[in-house]
Write an enzyme that holds these catalytic residues in place. Structure first.
Site, PDB file in Angstrom:
ATOM      1  CE  LYS A   1      -4.293   1.276   2.324  1.00 35.51           C
ATOM      2  NZ  LYS A   1      -5.038   1.122   3.587  1.00 35.51           N
TER       3      LYS A   1
HETATM    4  C1  E4P Z   1      -8.300   2.385   3.519  1.00 35.57           C
HETATM    5  O1  E4P Z   1      -7.590   1.485   3.162  1.00 35.57           O
HETATM    6  C2  E4P Z   1      -8.260   3.004   4.837  1.00 35.57           C
HETATM    7  O2  E4P Z   1      -7.596   2.105   5.706  1.00 35.57           O
HETATM    8  C3  E4P Z   1      -9.600   3.224   5.460  1.00 35.57           C
HETATM    9  O3  E4P Z   1     -10.661   2.742   4.675  1.00 35.57           O
HETATM   10  C4  E4P Z   1      -9.810   4.568   6.043  1.00 35.57           C
HETATM   11  O4  E4P Z   1     -11.074   4.630   6.672  1.00 35.57           O
HETATM   12  P1  E4P Z   1     -11.457   5.775   7.714  1.00 35.57           P
HETATM   13  O5  E4P Z   1     -11.605   7.048   6.941  1.00 35.57           O
HETATM   14  O6  E4P Z   1     -12.773   5.326   8.283  1.00 35.57           O
HETATM   15  O7  E4P Z   1     -10.344   5.835   8.711  1.00 35.57           O
END
Ligand code: E4P
Length: 218
Positions: free
Chosen positions: A87
């Protein structure tokens, strides 16, 4: 549509696996910190444990923000398990690193996508997934779902193989609307996945069926 769980909590991951509908996991440094995972060895070992629970892609985020650091961390993560997806944040060196990983056959998830232009750039660099953050756009009064629509349309116009991974999906209507718009994947917490089970008429109907069955079989 693929369902990923957005957590580093092993119990929640196990529960989603047992439900039989889980296709993968996404994590981020905040989710790892929430589980109290600290230090490189602990982080690496936690990713390995997740990969042992789930038979599907597991996104593991790099911390470095410079090209060499992203490559170094990404290669180490990719070596942990064949299901690891590196990522990478949507920054200049991140895009360059995605191109490098793509040429090496290492899967990537370009994270922190907030515009269609960012998604297009990541797709051109060869990202396996792009992660537009629906909930965080809604949080600032923008329209996160409109971004999903734009990206789905653009990728479809040109046949990009990059998958649209709707992230920051906070509730059931978000998930359903992402499905209507054609997102390839949603990632969300366990309660959003299990929230799909619920309807008061299902509960009421089942209670009536069981009561009637009990009456005639008394
Ligand atoms: C994506 O990979 C992120 O980890 C995640 O979906 C972020 O979500 P949030 O905005 O609820 O923290």
């Amino acid at each position: 549509m693929k369902f990923f769980i957005d957590t580093a909590n092993l119990k929640d991951i196990q529960e989603a696996v047992e439900l039989g509908v889980l296709d993968g996991v996404t994590t981020n440094p905040s989710l790892m910190a929430k589980e109290g995972i600290r230090g490189t060895d602990a982080v690496m070992s936690h990713y390995k444990q997740i990969c042992e629970i789930v038979d599907g892609d597991v996104s593991a985020e790099v911390i470095a923000t410079d090209y060499d650091g992203i490559i170094r961390e990404g290669e180490a993560l990719a070596e942990l398990h064949p299901n690891i997806v590196v990522k990478v944040p949507m920054i200049r060196d991140g895009v360059k690193a995605i191109k490098y990983f793509s040429e090496k056959g290492i899967k990537t998830n370009c994270t922190l996508i907030f515009t269609a232009g960012q998604a297009l750039l990541a797709a051109k660099a060869g990202a396996t997934y792009v992660s537009p953050f629906v909930g965080r756009l809604d949080d600032i009064g923008a329209d996160g779902l409109q971004l999903i629509q734009q990206i789905v349309d653009i990728f479809s116009n040109y046949g990009y193989p990059t998958q649209v991974l709707a992230a920051s999906v906070r509730h059931v209507p978000h998930l359903i609307q992402c499905a209507e718009l054609g997102a390839d994947v949603v990632t969300c917490p366990l309660n959003v996945i299990t929230g799909l089970l619920n309807h008061p008429l299902t509960e009421k109907g089942l209670a009536t069926f069981l009561a009637d069955h009990a009456k005639v079989n008394a």
